[in-house]
Design a protein around this motif. Structure first.
Motif, PDB file in Angstrom:
ATOM      1  N   VAL A   5       0.845  -1.192   0.000  1.00  0.00           N
ATOM      2  CA  VAL A   5       0.000   0.000   0.000  1.00  0.00           C
ATOM      3  C   VAL A   5       0.880   1.240   0.000  1.00  0.00           C
ATOM      4  N   GLU A   6       0.766   2.018  -1.077  1.00  0.00           N
ATOM      5  CA  GLU A   6       1.535   3.251  -1.188  1.00  0.00           C
ATOM      6  C   GLU A   6       0.761   4.424  -0.588  1.00  0.00           C
ATOM      7  N   SER A   7       1.491   5.398  -0.130  1.00  0.00           N
ATOM      8  CA  SER A   7       0.896   6.647   0.342  1.00  0.00           C
ATOM      9  C   SER A   7       1.934   7.757   0.205  1.00  0.00           C
ATOM     10  N   GLY A   8       1.454   8.991   0.316  1.00  0.00           N
ATOM     11  CA  GLY A   8       2.370  10.129   0.311  1.00  0.00           C
ATOM     12  C   GLY A   8       2.417  10.920  -0.972  1.00  0.00           C
ATOM     13  N   GLY A   9       1.705  10.465  -1.996  1.00  0.00           N
ATOM     14  CA  GLY A   9       1.690  11.229  -3.237  1.00  0.00           C
ATOM     15  C   GLY A   9       0.920  12.528  -3.076  1.00  0.00           C
ATOM     16  N   GLY A  10       1.002  13.366  -4.095  1.00  0.00           N
ATOM     17  CA  GLY A  10       0.294  14.633  -4.043  1.00  0.00           C
ATOM     18  C   GLY A  10       0.797  15.572  -5.104  1.00  0.00           C
ATOM     19  N   SER A  11       0.410  16.828  -4.951  1.00  0.00           N
ATOM     20  CA  SER A  11       0.816  17.864  -5.892  1.00  0.00           C
ATOM     21  C   SER A  11       1.803  18.806  -5.224  1.00  0.00           C
ATOM     22  N   VAL A  12       2.827  19.172  -5.961  1.00  0.00           N
ATOM     23  CA  VAL A  12       3.865  20.042  -5.407  1.00  0.00           C
ATOM     24  C   VAL A  12       4.432  20.877  -6.541  1.00  0.00           C
ATOM     25  N   GLN A  13       4.975  22.014  -6.202  1.00  0.00           N
ATOM     26  CA  GLN A  13       5.622  22.839  -7.216  1.00  0.00           C
ATOM     27  C   GLN A  13       7.047  22.354  -7.466  1.00  0.00           C
ATOM     28  N   ALA A  14       7.549  22.683  -8.632  1.00  0.00           N
ATOM     29  CA  ALA A  14       8.919  22.317  -8.971  1.00  0.00           C
ATOM     30  C   ALA A  14       9.878  22.821  -7.900  1.00  0.00           C
ATOM     31  N   GLY A  15      10.830  21.955  -7.547  1.00  0.00           N
ATOM     32  CA  GLY A  15      11.776  22.287  -6.498  1.00  0.00           C
ATOM     33  C   GLY A  15      11.355  21.786  -5.132  1.00  0.00           C
ATOM     34  N   GLY A  16      10.110  21.361  -5.017  1.00  0.00           N
ATOM     35  CA  GLY A  16       9.599  20.889  -3.749  1.00  0.00           C
ATOM     36  C   GLY A  16       9.970  19.440  -3.470  1.00  0.00           C
ATOM     37  N   SER A  17       9.427  18.936  -2.357  1.00  0.00           N
ATOM     38  CA  SER A  17       9.746  17.578  -1.906  1.00  0.00           C
ATOM     39  C   SER A  17       8.481  16.815  -1.535  1.00  0.00           C
ATOM     40  N   LEU A  18       8.559  15.504  -1.664  1.00  0.00           N
ATOM     41  CA  LEU A  18       7.520  14.595  -1.201  1.00  0.00           C
ATOM     42  C   LEU A  18       8.200  13.338  -0.687  1.00  0.00           C
TER      43      LEU A  18
END
Length: 125
Positions: A5-18
């Motif tokens: 089970v994956e988690s932690g995805g999302g939307s971020v601006q360039a240069g950001g982190s996830l």
């Protein structure tokens, strides 16, 4: 029945982190290989990173070296992918996978026995 089970995805601006997480249940976590893969619309699935569970040896695609870090927490049966300096071209569905086989071989061929459902990562410019 092995479940990833994956988690932690999302939307971020360039240069950001996830940070992505992959929790493994009913899997002999101490052996074999786990990895992260991604697939963008209209493109083939590609390997991002993999880790050999006994030795902690890691493997990375050239496109993510120096930006992404794969790791594992044996006590939690969980694998992680820390993604820094994200770029729009990192946008894709990210999947985790597990296999009892040899890690460098599995990472090269994408022949993993178990796959998660995926988590979306979107990087905007």
């Amino acid at each position: 029945q092995v479940q990833l089970v994956e988690s932690g995805g999302g939307s971020v601006q360039a240069g950001g982190s996830l940070r992505l997480s992959c929790a493994a249940s009913e899997y002999t976590y101490s052996r074999g290989c786990m990895g992260w893969f991604r697939q963008a619309p209209g493109k083939e699935r590609e390997g991002v990173a993999a880790i050999a569970l006994r030795s902690d040896t890691t493997y990375y695609a050239d496109s993510v070296k120096g930006r992404f870090t794969i790791s594992q927490d044996n006590a939690k049966n969980t694998m992680y992918l820390q993604m820094n300096s994200l770029k729009p071209e990192d946008t894709a569905m990210y999947y985790c996978a597990a296999d009892p086989g040899v890690c460098w071989s599995r990472f090269r061929t994408l022949e993993f026995a178990y796959w998660g459902q995926g988590t979306q990562v979107t990087v905007s410019s």
